[in-house]
Design a protein around this motif. Sequence first.
Motif, PDB file in Angstrom:
ATOM      1  N   HIS A   1       0.848  -1.187   0.000  1.00  0.00           N
ATOM      2  CA  HIS A   1       0.000   0.000   0.000  1.00  0.00           C
ATOM      3  C   HIS A   1       0.891   1.248   0.000  1.00  0.00           C
ATOM      4  CE1 HIS A   1      -3.715  -2.214   0.847  1.00  0.00           C
ATOM      5  NE2 HIS A   1      -3.015  -2.933   1.695  1.00  0.00           N
TER       6      HIS A   1
ATOM      7  N   CYS B   1      -3.874   6.168  -0.149  1.00  0.00           N
ATOM      8  CA  CYS B   1      -3.061   5.045  -0.594  1.00  0.00           C
ATOM      9  C   CYS B   1      -2.737   5.303  -2.058  1.00  0.00           C
ATOM     10  CB  CYS B   1      -3.822   3.734  -0.451  1.00  0.00           C
ATOM     11  SG  CYS B   1      -2.959   2.339  -1.188  1.00  0.00           S
TER      12      CYS B   1
ATOM     13  N   GLU C   1      -0.572   3.289  -3.905  1.00  0.00           N
ATOM     14  CA  GLU C   1      -0.088   2.098  -4.608  1.00  0.00           C
ATOM     15  C   GLU C   1      -1.329   1.287  -4.965  1.00  0.00           C
ATOM     16  OE1 GLU C   1       3.058   1.094  -5.334  1.00  0.00           O
ATOM     17  OE2 GLU C   1       3.941   2.893  -4.438  1.00  0.00           O
ATOM     18  N   TYR C   2      -1.457   0.939  -6.230  1.00  0.00           N
ATOM     19  CA  TYR C   2      -2.649   0.189  -6.620  1.00  0.00           C
ATOM     20  C   TYR C   2      -2.687  -1.136  -5.857  1.00  0.00           C
ATOM     21  CZ  TYR C   2      -6.300  -2.161  -9.041  1.00  0.00           C
ATOM     22  OH  TYR C   2      -7.456  -2.835  -9.299  1.00  0.00           O
ATOM     23  N   CYS C   3      -3.769  -1.362  -5.079  1.00  0.00           N
ATOM     24  CA  CYS C   3      -3.801  -2.532  -4.196  1.00  0.00           C
ATOM     25  C   CYS C   3      -5.032  -3.402  -4.403  1.00  0.00           C
ATOM     26  CB  CYS C   3      -3.687  -2.087  -2.741  1.00  0.00           C
ATOM     27  SG  CYS C   3      -4.898  -0.857  -2.248  1.00  0.00           S
TER      28      CYS C   3
ATOM     29  N   HIS D   1      -9.044   0.117  -4.215  1.00  0.00           N
ATOM     30  CA  HIS D   1      -7.902   1.024  -4.015  1.00  0.00           C
ATOM     31  C   HIS D   1      -8.324   2.493  -3.947  1.00  0.00           C
ATOM     32  CE1 HIS D   1      -4.216   3.202  -4.798  1.00  0.00           C
ATOM     33  NE2 HIS D   1      -4.700   3.619  -5.941  1.00  0.00           N
TER      34      HIS D   1
ATOM     35  N   MET E   1      -9.469   3.839  -0.595  1.00  0.00           N
ATOM     36  CA  MET E   1      -8.578   3.724   0.553  1.00  0.00           C
ATOM     37  C   MET E   1      -7.998   5.091   0.903  1.00  0.00           C
ATOM     38  SD  MET E   1      -5.620   0.908   1.190  1.00  0.00           S
ATOM     39  CE  MET E   1      -4.504   1.064   2.597  1.00  0.00           C
TER      40      MET E   1
HETATM   41 CU1  CUA Z   1      -4.092   0.401  -0.561  1.00  0.00          CU
HETATM   42 CU2  CUA Z   1      -4.203   1.245  -2.797  1.00  0.00          CU
END
Ligand code: CUA
Length: 155
Positions: free
Chosen positions: A102, A137, A139-141, A145, A148
């Motif tokens: 993340h 966040c 970072e692609y999670c 996403h 977030m």
């Molecule tokens: Cu956690 Cu995007």
Amino acid sequence: MKMHRFEEIFLIIGVAILVLSMVVTGYQTFALEMGPPSHTETIDPQKVDETAPFDNPGVFQTGDNEYEVVMTLQVFSFTPNQIEVPVGSEVTFTMTSKDVTHGFQIAGTNVNAMVMPGHIQKITETFDEPGEYLVLCNEYCGAGHQMMATTITVK
Ligand code: CUA
């Protein structure tokens, strides 16, 4: 194998750029030690909930105007997600991820960290201006996403 001159030149330039970028990256990582600082502290990502300090996430006062936020990141939330500190506080965020990589970015500040499973990330920021700080966040999670996010209230 017979190759066209331009093909040879193209290949030589391509390989030279590849090798050069590997040498530069290797030099930065090993000679200048520019690898992620979090690599120095590790944690079993399967046991985050049982491992101190992450078994008790929250906001803790550690000194005069000094706070520590012990935080876990997981799809798709930050724990704790209600953070409130007084103006002028120096806040150290101690973070780890319980699943995938993340991001932890505080809009309007220089704080922008990658939080990876298995690693403990620490970052310190002083909040001199009151307000609501958006935390994202970056970072692609996964599918959630874009949801977030949380806020830090400074007052
Ligand atoms: Cu956690 Cu995007």
